[in-house]
Design an enzyme around this catalytic site. Sequence first.
Site, PDB file in Angstrom:
ATOM      1  CD  GLU A  34      46.227  50.631  42.945  1.00 21.73           C
ATOM      2  OE1 GLU A  34      45.299  50.693  42.110  1.00 21.73           O
ATOM      3  OE2 GLU A  34      46.926  49.617  43.108  1.00 21.73           O
ATOM      4  CB  CYS A 191      41.918  36.185  32.698  1.00 25.12           C
ATOM      5  SG  CYS A 191      40.220  36.099  32.069  1.00 25.12           S
TER       6      CYS A 191
END
Length: 348
Positions: A34, A191
Amino acid sequence: MSTFSAKLVRWQRQNGRNNLPWQSSDPYKVWLSEIMLQQTQVATVLGYYPRFLEKFPTVQDLANAPEDEVLNLWAGLGYYSRARNLHKAAKQVADRFGGVFPHTRRELETLCGVGRSTAAAISAFAFKQRETILDGNVKRVLCRVFAQDGDPADKKFENRLWQLAESLMPSENADMPAYTQGLMDLGATVCKRTKPLCGGCPMADMCEANAQGRTAELPRKKAAAKVQTLPLYWLVLRNRDGAVWLEKRPPKGIWGGLWCVPCFEDSATLYRTAEQFGVFSDGLSEAAEFTHRLTHRLLLITPLCGLADTDRPSEKDGGVFSDGLWVARDKLADFGLPKPLAEFLAER
């Protein structure tokens, strides 16, 4: 479970990215990925992540490592404050939490370099906690699917997106890893910012932006940051053995914490510094200037190269070279160097 989350979980398990090396319930592996993925593409991180794990297989190994070793492995990933915070956070986990990552988002947020969204991702992936992420990809998905229109710099609008994101989470903790990964996958692969693949989107039948013809409009774009051109002069000095003089950069600023040749914003200061090595202006040769792009800066780099006339520079100006040292050609790989410098020295 909301219609949105049910569709997303089902789509992710069937069509999402399910073979990434950091997809694990190990909080150390999740946290490491992350931090690396902040403002960095998956394809780039795939080259760095396994090297980090091989060198530092546990958070304790990372905490015990010298900072220079961490920065050396990080070189080329950019945003070097992430590497310094990574090292500090590893020490926090080792010292404050006994080497065991905390389970809650709020505790995870106390670690250096870990904000709300990153802490939520670790909680969801490693501990299946019902915590939502809200990075750039997720904001784009929410703004389009639910036609959320607002100024991206407006804190009230961001809070509205947080509230929406929290309302959409699945009710079952067991679904949180797939749901969280699905948010990331949908924003990154379907998207997309430009040319979204609306025909293959699992949310096509409920996407309000698509229905309204506003896909290209939403989310609103941030005002483009002006790119500043910054001249930078490198003093590239070698001694008679071919070793190059390197200094450790300040913790903050360009290439913070890395080893680099002396850098200056004007040539006059460079020439004065070179004299402390017994090198005068007529003993320096100017290499071809080149550019290197940072996020909001374009560096115009001019290397000036010379042969030092002394093993140690004069410290008459207050010992400014106390952190410098000569590094042999075959030892350069052991130091964390800025990527453009590593490439420059490899060619000379």
